[in-house]
Design a protein around this motif. Structure first.
Motif, PDB file in Angstrom:
ATOM      1  N   ALA A 196       0.850  -1.203   0.000  1.00  0.00           N
ATOM      2  CA  ALA A 196       0.000   0.000   0.000  1.00  0.00           C
ATOM      3  C   ALA A 196       0.886   1.254   0.000  1.00  0.00           C
ATOM      4  CB  ALA A 196      -0.915  -0.011   1.218  1.00  0.00           C
ATOM      5  N   ALA A 197       1.977   1.198   0.781  1.00  0.00           N
ATOM      6  CA  ALA A 197       2.901   2.340   0.818  1.00  0.00           C
ATOM      7  C   ALA A 197       3.577   2.521  -0.531  1.00  0.00           C
ATOM      8  CB  ALA A 197       3.955   2.119   1.905  1.00  0.00           C
ATOM      9  N   CYS A 198       3.954   1.403  -1.136  1.00  0.00           N
ATOM     10  CA  CYS A 198       4.657   1.474  -2.426  1.00  0.00           C
ATOM     11  C   CYS A 198       3.723   1.943  -3.537  1.00  0.00           C
ATOM     12  CB  CYS A 198       5.265   0.125  -2.771  1.00  0.00           C
ATOM     13  SG  CYS A 198       6.636  -0.306  -1.695  1.00  0.00           S
ATOM     14  N   MET A 199       2.432   1.608  -3.428  1.00  0.00           N
ATOM     15  CA  MET A 199       1.491   2.114  -4.427  1.00  0.00           C
ATOM     16  C   MET A 199       1.413   3.637  -4.327  1.00  0.00           C
ATOM     17  SD  MET A 199      -1.701  -0.479  -4.599  1.00  0.00           S
ATOM     18  CE  MET A 199      -1.607  -2.094  -5.348  1.00  0.00           C
ATOM     19  N   ALA A 200       1.610   4.143  -3.114  1.00  0.00           N
ATOM     20  CA  ALA A 200       1.566   5.597  -2.934  1.00  0.00           C
ATOM     21  C   ALA A 200       2.912   6.249  -3.215  1.00  0.00           C
ATOM     22  CB  ALA A 200       1.115   5.923  -1.511  1.00  0.00           C
ATOM     23  N   ALA A 201       4.002   5.484  -3.068  1.00  0.00           N
ATOM     24  CA  ALA A 201       5.317   6.133  -3.111  1.00  0.00           C
ATOM     25  C   ALA A 201       6.312   5.523  -4.093  1.00  0.00           C
ATOM     26  CB  ALA A 201       5.923   6.117  -1.702  1.00  0.00           C
ATOM     27  N   GLY A 202       6.002   4.406  -4.722  1.00  0.00           N
ATOM     28  CA  GLY A 202       6.918   3.809  -5.695  1.00  0.00           C
ATOM     29  C   GLY A 202       7.371   2.424  -5.274  1.00  0.00           C
ATOM     30  N   MET A 203       7.955   1.662  -6.217  1.00  0.00           N
ATOM     31  CA  MET A 203       8.540   0.337  -5.965  1.00  0.00           C
ATOM     32  C   MET A 203       7.496  -0.774  -5.777  1.00  0.00           C
ATOM     33  SD  MET A 203      12.116   0.633  -5.085  1.00  0.00           S
ATOM     34  CE  MET A 203      13.202   2.054  -5.008  1.00  0.00           C
ATOM     35  N   ALA A 204       6.239  -0.531  -6.164  1.00  0.00           N
ATOM     36  CA  ALA A 204       5.183  -1.522  -5.924  1.00  0.00           C
ATOM     37  C   ALA A 204       5.471  -2.854  -6.624  1.00  0.00           C
ATOM     38  CB  ALA A 204       3.829  -0.974  -6.371  1.00  0.00           C
ATOM     39  N   ALA A 205       5.992  -2.789  -7.853  1.00  0.00           N
ATOM     40  CA  ALA A 205       6.195  -4.024  -8.622  1.00  0.00           C
ATOM     41  C   ALA A 205       7.254  -4.920  -7.990  1.00  0.00           C
ATOM     42  CB  ALA A 205       6.581  -3.692 -10.062  1.00  0.00           C
ATOM     43  N   TRP A 206       8.146  -4.350  -7.180  1.00  0.00           N
ATOM     44  CA  TRP A 206       9.229  -5.087  -6.530  1.00  0.00           C
ATOM     45  C   TRP A 206       8.797  -5.580  -5.159  1.00  0.00           C
ATOM     46  CZ3 TRP A 206      13.258  -7.890  -7.210  1.00  0.00           C
ATOM     47  CH2 TRP A 206      14.343  -7.931  -6.344  1.00  0.00           C
ATOM     48  N   THR A 207       7.551  -5.258  -4.769  1.00  0.00           N
ATOM     49  CA  THR A 207       7.089  -5.593  -3.419  1.00  0.00           C
ATOM     50  C   THR A 207       6.238  -6.861  -3.406  1.00  0.00           C
ATOM     51  OG1 THR A 207       7.032  -3.245  -2.973  1.00  0.00           O
ATOM     52  CG2 THR A 207       5.954  -4.643  -1.365  1.00  0.00           C
ATOM     53  N   LYS A 208       5.239  -6.906  -4.300  1.00  0.00           N
ATOM     54  CA  LYS A 208       4.374  -8.080  -4.400  1.00  0.00           C
ATOM     55  C   LYS A 208       3.969  -8.218  -5.855  1.00  0.00           C
ATOM     56  CE  LYS A 208       1.526  -9.703  -1.299  1.00  0.00           C
ATOM     57  NZ  LYS A 208       0.205  -9.889  -0.672  1.00  0.00           N
ATOM     58  N   ASN A 209       3.540  -9.413  -6.233  1.00  0.00           N
ATOM     59  CA  ASN A 209       3.136  -9.595  -7.630  1.00  0.00           C
ATOM     60  C   ASN A 209       1.963  -8.685  -7.985  1.00  0.00           C
ATOM     61  OD1 ASN A 209       5.122 -11.437  -8.178  1.00  0.00           O
ATOM     62  ND2 ASN A 209       3.861 -13.214  -7.689  1.00  0.00           N
ATOM     63  N   GLU A 210       1.116  -8.381  -6.998  1.00  0.00           N
ATOM     64  CA  GLU A 210       0.000  -7.468  -7.257  1.00  0.00           C
ATOM     65  C   GLU A 210       0.510  -6.088  -7.676  1.00  0.00           C
ATOM     66  OE1 GLU A 210       0.397  -9.507  -4.693  1.00  0.00           O
ATOM     67  OE2 GLU A 210      -1.475  -9.886  -3.610  1.00  0.00           O
ATOM     68  N   GLY A 211       1.695  -5.743  -7.244  1.00  0.00           N
ATOM     69  CA  GLY A 211       2.293  -4.460  -7.596  1.00  0.00           C
ATOM     70  C   GLY A 211       2.642  -4.367  -9.073  1.00  0.00           C
ATOM     71  N   GLN A 212       2.858  -5.522  -9.698  1.00  0.00           N
ATOM     72  CA  GLN A 212       3.143  -5.509 -11.139  1.00  0.00           C
ATOM     73  C   GLN A 212       1.880  -5.146 -11.929  1.00  0.00           C
ATOM     74  OE1 GLN A 212       4.921  -9.449 -11.144  1.00  0.00           O
ATOM     75  NE2 GLN A 212       6.156  -8.645  -9.465  1.00  0.00           N
ATOM     76  N   LEU A 213       0.752  -5.656 -11.448  1.00  0.00           N
ATOM     77  CA  LEU A 213      -0.522  -5.245 -12.058  1.00  0.00           C
ATOM     78  C   LEU A 213      -0.701  -3.735 -11.885  1.00  0.00           C
ATOM     79  CD1 LEU A 213      -3.403  -5.824 -13.198  1.00  0.00           C
ATOM     80  CD2 LEU A 213      -4.133  -6.242 -10.845  1.00  0.00           C
ATOM     81  N   PHE A 214      -0.375  -3.246 -10.693  1.00  0.00           N
ATOM     82  CA  PHE A 214      -0.507  -1.811 -10.408  1.00  0.00           C
ATOM     83  C   PHE A 214       0.342  -0.980 -11.371  1.00  0.00           C
ATOM     84  CE2 PHE A 214       1.107   1.970  -8.166  1.00  0.00           C
ATOM     85  CZ  PHE A 214      -0.075   2.608  -7.891  1.00  0.00           C
ATOM     86  N   LEU A 215       1.564  -1.438 -11.630  1.00  0.00           N
ATOM     87  CA  LEU A 215       2.452  -0.686 -12.521  1.00  0.00           C
ATOM     88  C   LEU A 215       1.866  -0.608 -13.936  1.00  0.00           C
ATOM     89  CD1 LEU A 215       5.138   0.785 -12.986  1.00  0.00           C
ATOM     90  CD2 LEU A 215       6.155  -1.418 -13.550  1.00  0.00           C
ATOM     91  N   ILE A 216       1.322  -1.736 -14.404  1.00  0.00           N
ATOM     92  CA  ILE A 216       0.718  -1.751 -15.744  1.00  0.00           C
ATOM     93  C   ILE A 216      -0.446  -0.758 -15.798  1.00  0.00           C
ATOM     94  CG2 ILE A 216      -0.594  -3.186 -17.376  1.00  0.00           C
ATOM     95  CD1 ILE A 216       1.093  -5.591 -16.275  1.00  0.00           C
ATOM     96  N   ILE A 217      -1.280  -0.788 -14.752  1.00  0.00           N
ATOM     97  CA  ILE A 217      -2.440   0.121 -14.707  1.00  0.00           C
ATOM     98  C   ILE A 217      -1.980   1.570 -14.650  1.00  0.00           C
ATOM     99  CG2 ILE A 217      -4.381   0.846 -13.254  1.00  0.00           C
ATOM    100  CD1 ILE A 217      -4.684  -2.153 -12.483  1.00  0.00           C
ATOM    101  N   LEU A 218      -0.944   1.817 -13.838  1.00  0.00           N
ATOM    102  CA  LEU A 218      -0.444   3.193 -13.701  1.00  0.00           C
ATOM    103  C   LEU A 218       0.102   3.704 -15.042  1.00  0.00           C
ATOM    104  CD1 LEU A 218       0.016   5.392 -11.551  1.00  0.00           C
ATOM    105  CD2 LEU A 218       2.325   4.500 -11.274  1.00  0.00           C
ATOM    106  N   LEU A 219       0.826   2.832 -15.737  1.00  0.00           N
ATOM    107  CA  LEU A 219       1.370   3.229 -17.046  1.00  0.00           C
ATOM    108  C   LEU A 219       0.231   3.518 -18.022  1.00  0.00           C
ATOM    109  CD1 LEU A 219       4.380   0.751 -17.386  1.00  0.00           C
ATOM    110  CD2 LEU A 219       4.514   3.225 -17.119  1.00  0.00           C
ATOM    111  N   ALA A 220      -0.795   2.666 -17.984  1.00  0.00           N
ATOM    112  CA  ALA A 220      -1.937   2.873 -18.883  1.00  0.00           C
ATOM    113  C   ALA A 220      -2.643   4.186 -18.549  1.00  0.00           C
ATOM    114  CB  ALA A 220      -2.904   1.696 -18.774  1.00  0.00           C
ATOM    115  N   ALA A 221      -2.835   4.428 -17.248  1.00  0.00           N
ATOM    116  CA  ALA A 221      -3.516   5.663 -16.827  1.00  0.00           C
ATOM    117  C   ALA A 221      -2.697   6.885 -17.227  1.00  0.00           C
ATOM    118  CB  ALA A 221      -3.735   5.643 -15.313  1.00  0.00           C
TER     119      ALA A 221
END
Lengths: 417, 137
Positions: A238-263
């Motif tokens: 949750a912190a990484c989704m707000a501040a960076g490094m989410a994809a390196w934290t949990k596999n769910e963070g990789q989905l987040f990165l894709i969504i963030l790039l798309a957005a």
């Protein structure tokens, strides 16, 4: 403990290197400080992983690499400072003292609860000692770099990224022992980032009053505090989704990165900057995934075989839908369902007029992340009820800070213009 | 600040403080009743002597009470805790290894295990024992 402090300073320097500011304390430095625990922890985990990858033995070389990274970040921040433009001035009004006091009480209750929980259960709960801290123990104790990822212990999910275990390991090396206080302190720092990143940004762009409500709302999510004390990787995510490094934290963070790039591609049109920023961590993640022999639960061949039938099963959509509804009504044991609270909030305060398109990104990303989780539930090979009961609250927690950040970003001001 | 905004802030503050306040009272109750030594430390402490006897790395087997279903949550938790205690030795839920860790809750005779090829190396108390599998020597 000292190494943890060094990594936070390195994180702050890295934030200033990426987003430069004049040498004196600047208006946006609270934001940089808020993301520093995440960036510093990320640096520590990458330093550790790269050293082990090239065969370097901990602890001296890994600690040395972190110090080198830190020196490089401080140097880059220092060199970029003279040419940096002054930070934009804060917008909005200051918070009345009573609002600051209420936010302070909520944060203090959350902090004391966290301390009592980790004191009573210093090793955390099940996933902490069967996944995250277990991997840290393997990394800390194993001379070789194979057993921590052995397929013989596939139940420990060897494919999970190393943000948390590798940083814990490095801090343990710094402390010279497997100190659970270090783990608790790291979780506390990351939980602070989950709250402080949205708080400081809102304070800067929308004013102190809305920022105080942001802090009240995020700290009021008791699931965040409970989960931080379990020592799982969900609050760090949750912190990484707000501040960076989410994809390196949990596999769910990789989905987040894709969504963030798309957005970003749709609404912001600054995707090259975002990609450039993500590239170093994506490279590290790519190496880790290529080297990992364990397949992700979701995409391993046995589970992937029946995707079609599961995705075509309408009953699974129905069960998942009610799982989401049920959890979103009871999330964090609010007296009133949080969805209702913030619907009432927006009804009373209203949307600011107009809302710039980019200000919708956090809410859109949070919504898309939940939609992604919805599909994962439908497609999963695991028992659906078990999966929903065991993980739904944690998945909602991932987007809790960023969703609230989005709500307060689009809210109208609390004082008349 | 206009009246609607004050109302909205008070609603958020009320639910937030109620949520954190309730958590605090629950945790405070739990903390005062919690054992001095937490469950994980207590359980993994039982394995300290066993850990000292195992090699620094390698693979060890694991067995528990006969007839324990694979889905038994407590049995799974204890297996995971044994792995947590003994890392970086890999503990596999199988008796095919040379050394097999036994974690029993019910009384079990070493004679019946000997008949199956498991020689008792040492018993550590609390149902923890180390066996050597003659078939895997």
């Amino acid at each position: 403990m000292l190494l943890l402090l060094v990594s936070v300073i390195a994180g702050f320097a890295l934030a200033r290197a990426i987003w430069p500011a004049p040498r004196q304390w600047s208006a946006c430095d609270p934001v940089r400080l808020a993301v520093a625990p995440v960036l510093g922890t990320g640096l520590a985990s990458v330093a550790y992983y790269l050293v082990r990858l090239v065969g370097g033995g901990p602890p001296v070389s890994a600690i040395g690499t972190l110090l080198l990274f830190s020196a490089a970040a401080v140097g880059a921040a220092y060199l970029r400072a003279p040419a940096a433009e002054a930070d934009p001035l804060p917008q909005g009004s200051k918070a009345p003292i009573w609002m600051t006091a209420l936010a302070g009480v909520a944060a203090a209750l959350a902090a004391i609860s966290f301390l009592l929980m980790v004191a009573a259960a210093p090793h955390g709960e099940w996933d902490a000692w069967s996944i995250w801290n277990l991997r840290a123990r393997f990394l800390f104790r194993a001379v070789e770099f194979v057993s921590p990822f052995s397929p013989l212990i596939e139940w420990t999910h060897p494919d999970y990224p190393l943000f948390l275990p590798a940083s814990i390991t490095l801090f343990w090396h710094g402390a010279g022992e497997e100190s659970m206080r270090v783990v608790a302190l790291l979780q506390a720092g990351l939980a602070c980032s989950a709250l402080a990143a949205p708080f400081t940004v809102i304070r800067h762009v929308r004013g102190g009053a809305l920022a105080a409500v942001t802090a009240l709302a995020i700290a009021g999510g008791s699931t965040l505090v409970r989960n931080a004390a379990t020592l799982y990787a969900d609050v760090p995510l949750a912190a990484c989704m707000a501040a960076g490094m989410a994809a390196w934290t949990k596999n769910e963070g990789q989905l987040f990165l894709i969504i963030l790039l798309a957005a970003a591609a749709v609404a912001w049109r600054h995707i090259p900057y975002l990609l450039a920023g993500a590239a170093p961590m994506l490279a590290v993640l790519g190496i880790f995934k290529l080297k990992s022999t364990a397949a992700n639960d979701l995409v391993n061949s046995a589970n992937a075989a029946n995707y079609g039938s599961r995705l075509a099963d309408l009953n699974r959509y129905w069960i998942t839908f009610w799982g989401f509804i049920s959890e979103s009504l009871t999330f964090s044991h609010f007296l009133i369902p949080p969805v209702l609270v913030f619907a009432v909030w927006l009804a009373l305060v209203r949307l600011r007029q107009p809302v710039p398109r980019t200000r919708w990104i956090p809410l859109a990303v949070a919504g898309a992340q939940l939609a992604g989780y919805f599909l994962v539930f439908v497609a999963t090979a695991a028992d659906l009820d078990w999966q929903i009961n065991g993980s739904m609250a944690r998945l909602l927690l991932h987007v809790w800070p960023i969703a609230l950040f989005g709500v307060f970003l689009v809210s109208a001001d609390l004082t008349p213009e | 600040m206009y009246a609607r905004a004050v109302g909205a802030v008070l609603i958020v503050a009320a639910v937030s403080l109620a949520s954190t306040g309730r958590l605090f009272t629950q945790v405070a109750d739990f903390y005062t009743q919690a054992p001095v030594v937490d469950g994980v430390t207590e359980f993994t402490g039982r394995l300290a002597q066993l850990k000292a006897m195992l090699p620094a790395s390698g693979v060890a087997g694991y067995m528990t009470d006969p007839g324990t279903p694979a889905t038994d949550t407590n049995a799974q938790a204890e297996y995971h805790l044994v792995q947590y205690a003994l890392a970086p030795v890999l503990v596999v839920y199988s008796t095919e290894q040379r050394y097999v860790i036994g974690n029993f809750h019910n009384r079990i005779s070493t004679g019946s295990l000997r008949e199956q090829g498991f020689e008792l190396v040492r018993e550590f108390g609390n149902g923890i024992a180390l066996f050597e599998n003659a078939k895997a020597k």
